[in-house]
Design a protein around this motif. Structure first.
Motif, PDB file in Angstrom:
ATOM      1  N   ASP A   1     -11.120  32.889  26.535  1.00  0.00           N
ATOM      2  CA  ASP A   1     -11.904  32.238  25.484  1.00  0.00           C
ATOM      3  C   ASP A   1     -11.366  32.502  24.086  1.00  0.00           C
ATOM      4  O   ASP A   1     -11.788  31.865  23.125  1.00  0.00           O
ATOM      5  CB  ASP A   1     -13.382  32.639  25.562  1.00  0.00           C
TER       6      ASP A   1
ATOM      7  N   ASP B   1     -18.666  37.791  40.201  1.00  0.00           N
ATOM      8  CA  ASP B   1     -18.591  36.798  39.126  1.00  0.00           C
ATOM      9  C   ASP B   1     -20.009  36.326  38.833  1.00  0.00           C
ATOM     10  O   ASP B   1     -20.591  35.563  39.596  1.00  0.00           O
ATOM     11  CB  ASP B   1     -17.705  35.631  39.560  1.00  0.00           C
ATOM     12  N   ASP B   2     -20.572  36.814  37.718  1.00  0.00           N
ATOM     13  CA  ASP B   2     -21.942  36.448  37.378  1.00  0.00           C
ATOM     14  C   ASP B   2     -22.021  35.269  36.416  1.00  0.00           C
ATOM     15  O   ASP B   2     -23.095  34.925  35.916  1.00  0.00           O
ATOM     16  CB  ASP B   2     -22.689  37.643  36.782  1.00  0.00           C
ATOM     17  N   GLY B   3     -20.863  34.647  36.148  1.00  0.00           N
ATOM     18  CA  GLY B   3     -20.844  33.471  35.284  1.00  0.00           C
ATOM     19  C   GLY B   3     -20.775  33.765  33.807  1.00  0.00           C
ATOM     20  O   GLY B   3     -20.749  32.834  32.992  1.00  0.00           O
ATOM     21  N   THR B   4     -20.724  35.046  33.431  1.00  0.00           N
ATOM     22  CA  THR B   4     -20.705  35.394  32.007  1.00  0.00           C
ATOM     23  C   THR B   4     -19.312  35.771  31.517  1.00  0.00           C
ATOM     24  O   THR B   4     -19.134  36.027  30.332  1.00  0.00           O
ATOM     25  CB  THR B   4     -21.659  36.569  31.725  1.00  0.00           C
ATOM     26  N   GLY B   5     -18.341  35.833  32.410  1.00  0.00           N
ATOM     27  CA  GLY B   5     -16.992  36.213  31.992  1.00  0.00           C
ATOM     28  C   GLY B   5     -16.350  35.140  31.136  1.00  0.00           C
ATOM     29  O   GLY B   5     -16.701  33.961  31.220  1.00  0.00           O
ATOM     30  N   GLY B   6     -15.406  35.551  30.312  1.00  0.00           N
ATOM     31  CA  GLY B   6     -14.745  34.616  29.408  1.00  0.00           C
ATOM     32  C   GLY B   6     -13.378  34.179  29.883  1.00  0.00           C
ATOM     33  O   GLY B   6     -12.573  33.694  29.078  1.00  0.00           O
TER      34      GLY B   6
END
Length: 360
Positions: free
Chosen positions: A49, A91-96
């Motif tokens: 990101d 993978d909780d969906g918050t990684g960049g």
């Protein structure tokens, strides 16, 4: 603004062409490969990101990118050599750093360009001034020339005498297809994303890719001469270097569905830079090749996006190139320094504890 000639249809060169197109600046990309499908484009990329995604935003391609992201692939495991799971991060969906296949990302960029922008089958054999000579004997006079042609760039000699040197690290790549059915134990060991099993001077790493494929990277910190005395295409010979390791790890080598691929890594001198040469510049590995650290593709894309942005913002081409290069030189060094901890944790002393400390 002169038409921009780009050598190399990798991610950096295509990002440059796309962002130039967004700004209404024409470009042409010359690529040695005969077609987009001439060879495999490699494995997974995590697009960050803070650099790669910024380039995709500038290219106006974030929706297309998200449509191709492989969900769940930011999951991470660290294993000891005996197979003990030391870290299991879902993978909780918050990684960049969403993961995408390199080929899919390249195709997104290709599809975003006007027809005919990329000229396939144009292998560059030499560049003198801004005259580009191709293998078929034809030439092209560039108004503004950008070398996006990777480690062994044909454009770089116009700017620098630096040449890549072996970095002391080699990967040997294997692939296991239909992993959940044909290799279920190995698939469970790797998990849903990336798996790292580092040790001093060597390691076994793997990614779960599209289509139930496991892509493994067997790492050795060895001189090139060491590999001359072994058959790097023989899985059993490679696995012999991991005596005492858990069989579910060494099976990533011995159960490969493909012949192992030898990938020595090369690097340019840290802080590589050059004096301004009118009408010519470099991006990506052509400018700042280093050991694989997860940043190469991201940096190349950001280079391309930033160069295009500055060319669009300046009426003076040389001012744009100067501003681009000065920022790129600094960015490349800072990124390598930031990645040094990862490299040391994977390849240096006291793994896997250093990797765990870094991730913590």
């Amino acid at each position: 603004m002169p038409k921009v000639t780009i050598i190399g249809a990798g991610l950096g060169g295509l990002t440059l062409a796309r962002v130039l197109h967004v700004h209404g600046i024409p470009s042409v990309v010359y690529e040695a490969e005969e077609s987009p499908d001439a060879r495999s484009q490699g494995g997974m990329l995590d697009i960050h990101d803070y650099n790669g995604q910024l380039a995709l935003q500038a290219a106006g391609l974030m929706d297309e990118f998200h449509a191709q992201v492989l969900e769940g692939r930011q999951a991470l495991r660290v294993l000891d050599t005996d197979g003990t799971v030391l870290l299991d991060k879902p993978d909780d969906g918050t990684g960049g750093r969403p993961e995408i296949q390199r080929a899919d990302l390249r195709q997104i960029l290709l599809d975003s360009l006007p027809a005919g922008t990329v000229r396939w089958g144009h292998k560059v054999t030499g560049v003198e001034g801004r005259t580009v000579t191709f293998a078929d004997g034809n030439t092209h006079e560039a108004e503004l020339l950008v070398g996006a042609d990777g480690a062994w760039s044909r454009v770089r000699p116009l700017l620098s005498d630096a040449t890549p040197e072996y970095a002391g690290v080699t990967f040997i790549e294997t692939y296991l297809h239909h992993a959940d059915t044909a290799h279920p134990t190995i698939a469970r060991t790797v998990g849903g994303g990336s798996m790292f099993a580092p040790a001093q001077g060597k390691g076994i790493f793997a990614h779960r890719e599209r289509g139930d494929t496991l892509h493994a990277y067997v790492e050795f910190t060895r001189p090139l001469e060491w590999f001359e005395n072994i058959d790097v295409t023989d899985p059993a010979r490679i696995a012999a270097e991991f005596g005492g390791w858990a069989p579910e790890l060494t099976a990533l080598i011995t159960e490969s569905d493909t012949t192992p691929i030898f990938r020595p890594h090369y690097t340019l001198p840290r802080g590589h830079r050059w004096d301004r040469v009118p009408g010519v510049t470099l991006l990506g590995d052509a400018a700042h090749l280093t050991v694989a650290n997860g940043e190469g593709a991201n940096l190349a894309m950001l280079d391309g996006a930033e160069l295009a942005r500055l060319l669009a913002a300046h009426t003076d081409v040389e001012a744009a190139l100067h501003e681009y290069e000065e920022a790129m030189f600094v960015r490349a060094v800072e990124t390598v320094e930031d990645a040094d901890g990862i490299t040391e944790s994977l390849f240096g002393d006291e793994p896997p504890q250093k990797l765990l400390d870094l991730l913590a």
